[in-house]
Design an enzyme around this catalytic site. Sequence first.
Site, PDB file in Angstrom:
ATOM      1  CB  SER A 104      66.613 -48.140 -22.163  1.00 48.11           C
ATOM      2  OG  SER A 104      66.628 -48.670 -23.456  1.00 48.11           O
ATOM      3  CG  ASP A 243      63.652 -49.380 -26.139  1.00 45.67           C
ATOM      4  OD1 ASP A 243      63.358 -48.543 -27.010  1.00 45.67           O
ATOM      5  OD2 ASP A 243      64.716 -49.338 -25.485  1.00 45.67           O
ATOM      6  CG  ASP A 245      64.910 -45.150 -24.542  1.00 50.44           C
ATOM      7  OD1 ASP A 245      64.728 -46.322 -24.915  1.00 50.44           O
ATOM      8  OD2 ASP A 245      66.037 -44.638 -24.433  1.00 50.44           O
ATOM      9  CG  ASP A 247      67.257 -46.339 -27.188  1.00 48.12           C
ATOM     10  OD1 ASP A 247      66.539 -47.322 -26.907  1.00 48.12           O
ATOM     11  OD2 ASP A 247      68.275 -46.041 -26.526  1.00 48.12           O
TER      12      ASP A 247
END
Length: 449
Positions: A104, A243, A245, A247
């Site tokens: 992440s 960010d 990834d 999400d």
Amino acid sequence: MSRKLFGTDGVRGRANRYPMTAEMAMRLGAAAGRYFRREGGSSAHRVVIGKDTRLSGYMFETALTAGFTSTGMNVLLLGPVPTPAVGVLTPSMRADVGVMISASHNPHEDNGIKFFGPDGFKLSDEAEIEIERIVQKGAEPARASKIGRARRIDDGMYRYAERIKNTLPNGRTLEGLRVVVDCANGAAHKIAPEVLWELGAEVIPMGNAPDGLNINLNCGSTRPEAAQQLVRERRADVGICLDGDADRVMIIDETGEVADGDQIMALFAARRAEAGRLNQGTLVSTVMSNLGLERYLAARKLKLLRTKVGDRYVVEAMRQGGYNLGGEQSGHIVMTDHTTTGDGLLAGLQFLAAMVETGQRASELAHQFDAVPQMMKNVRYAVGKAPLEDEAVQAEIAAAEKRLGKSGRVLIRASGTEPLIRVMAEAEDETLMEQVVDDIVGKVEAAAR
């Protein structure tokens, strides 16, 4: 049995150190394959695997593939895609399980493995505990004739992109908007600018040149300073900071001010409630969300349901209660009408749609309430230590709660993704708030040594 490998969002740690080793990834793949493989019926047992742009993603992708195929699962490799794409594509591709390789918002040295069930939602604690049990016991391999195959899926990202674009009404465009999009040198580095451009926006991308080592480096939702400057320099209407990834998201208004997940959720909740589309008049968020958000909702006769920290706990509460909007202050925004997990690009797109529909500037939409002063500090501790169990720490927390009374609150918790103790306080009196945080931090630091 308690979870030892899994934290609040999958298995995570420093690449090439326990538990994030190639060996453990292979064992996790084999254990998850054994857990999810359907008995009987056809032999078409599938897993979809996505990843972000970290250098170590290659290693973990290969190791997971070996583990899954060893238990008879066929592996569909998506390559670099946002985490929500795995949530969308797992049921779409009729897979038994989905996996995202990502840490992440963490730096490139870290990595993680997140699992999604066949419905596209993250796993329950019970499922993770069972997978850990299989890891410890050892997964039974498939017969040689039943070993799985692996193949690349080249258009997975574009299938996800079409799903995202279709959340806008037919004919709705973003023409006239100049948008800075910070992709954090991560999983959305290609698709985020393309989606916005295809919908008619003038796109100014940054953080879109990943090299395996620069993910989240001085960019993205946790480091929005460069994007803030670019918004001002290019006189953009708005900035979207994702960010690694993709999400989670932060919104930057035309003045360069940042709006966090609480402000975004406040806007979405109010708009949905006015349209009669906020299920049961309830927004689901975590204990971290600002008291100002709770007051904002109460003034509109809406409810805030709080959960433990972690977007999967938000989603669990949403599913159990039939709610359709939730998220976290950190920028995970979950809209279960469209997706199964936090989706930064989707949330950013919905914010842009609100700008188009209302004709209002980003600064007017991104500041829905005055936040109660909030402060958080992190204290790193050595593995094996348990600072929160220390009597002096517990006594200081109790004293802080007494000092704040009803005028504020404290929240002390261990991070589920890093060896950190997070010390947060919220109060109208900023001086008192700072004193409370510093006093608790001092006791935690002493216990962490």
